[in-house]
Design a protein around this motif. Sequence first.
Motif, PDB file in Angstrom:
ATOM      1  N   PHE A  26      24.177  14.264  98.686  1.00 29.77           N
ATOM      2  CA  PHE A  26      25.593  13.986  98.743  1.00 29.77           C
ATOM      3  C   PHE A  26      25.947  12.560  98.269  1.00 29.77           C
ATOM      4  CE2 PHE A  26      25.378  16.748 103.030  1.00 29.77           C
ATOM      5  CZ  PHE A  26      26.071  17.730 102.274  1.00 29.77           C
ATOM      6  N   TYR A  62      29.608  12.816  98.824  1.00 28.79           N
ATOM      7  CA  TYR A  62      30.601  13.826  98.726  1.00 28.79           C
ATOM      8  C   TYR A  62      29.861  15.226  98.583  1.00 28.79           C
ATOM      9  CZ  TYR A  62      33.379  16.701  95.965  1.00 28.79           C
ATOM     10  OH  TYR A  62      34.476  17.873  95.417  1.00 28.79           O
ATOM     11  N   ALA A  63      30.425  16.202  99.340  1.00 32.45           N
ATOM     12  CA  ALA A  63      29.862  17.536  99.286  1.00 32.45           C
ATOM     13  C   ALA A  63      30.779  18.314  98.261  1.00 32.45           C
ATOM     14  CB  ALA A  63      30.006  18.222 100.816  1.00 32.45           C
ATOM     15  N   MET A 107      31.384  12.783 102.878  1.00 30.09           N
ATOM     16  CA  MET A 107      30.266  12.854 103.914  1.00 30.09           C
ATOM     17  C   MET A 107      29.963  11.675 104.624  1.00 30.09           C
ATOM     18  SD  MET A 107      30.050  16.136 103.950  1.00 30.09           S
ATOM     19  CE  MET A 107      28.560  16.129 104.501  1.00 30.09           C
ATOM     20  N   GLY A 122      31.617  15.388 108.056  1.00 26.19           N
ATOM     21  CA  GLY A 122      32.682  15.607 106.656  1.00 26.19           C
ATOM     22  C   GLY A 122      33.838  15.847 107.011  1.00 26.19           C
TER      23      GLY A 122
END
Length: 178
Positions: A26, A62-63, A107, A122
């Motif tokens: 992530f 970041y997802a 995330m 999230g």
Amino acid sequence: DGFEEQKRGIKKDRLLKMNTDAARFFHKMLFSNDSKAANCLSYFREKRGLSDSTIKHFGLGYAPDSYDTLIKYMTAKGYTKDELVEGFFAVKSEKGNYFDNFRNRAMFPIIDVTGNVIAFGGRVLDDSKPKYRNTMDTPVYKKSRNLFALNFAKNVSQESVILCEGYLDVISLHQAGF
């Protein structure tokens, strides 16, 4: 507790390793060339006023907005899809298809007082619902027994602490010196 947990499913040490690998993924995605990742980084920097050192300190990530990017990454590292479901990284549909549980989200890794990544929060980057998707209870994480950023607060020798509700409230106060 340990014996019963291991009989039921994924072992705690494997889940901790899985969480660490996901946290690294992530965080790496946050600084990728993806335009939506850039929006997430902008959200942290401009909208929330976080410095790059704070982003790194908390391991923010970041997802990706994808149905299987995390699944592909994690299965290439040797994890099974069923392990990913048990760790709350994937969801299995009624038809037997697997999907990333966290998609297009900022995330927040949740780290225990010993430094292990034990769960994730999230937050969506648009108006979709639910606004927050969090790891459910697992063999290494019980929501009622953990506080976000306690791993940092435990080292401060103050007579009092400030308890906040949101991840970004905690991070912003930490960045400001509290």
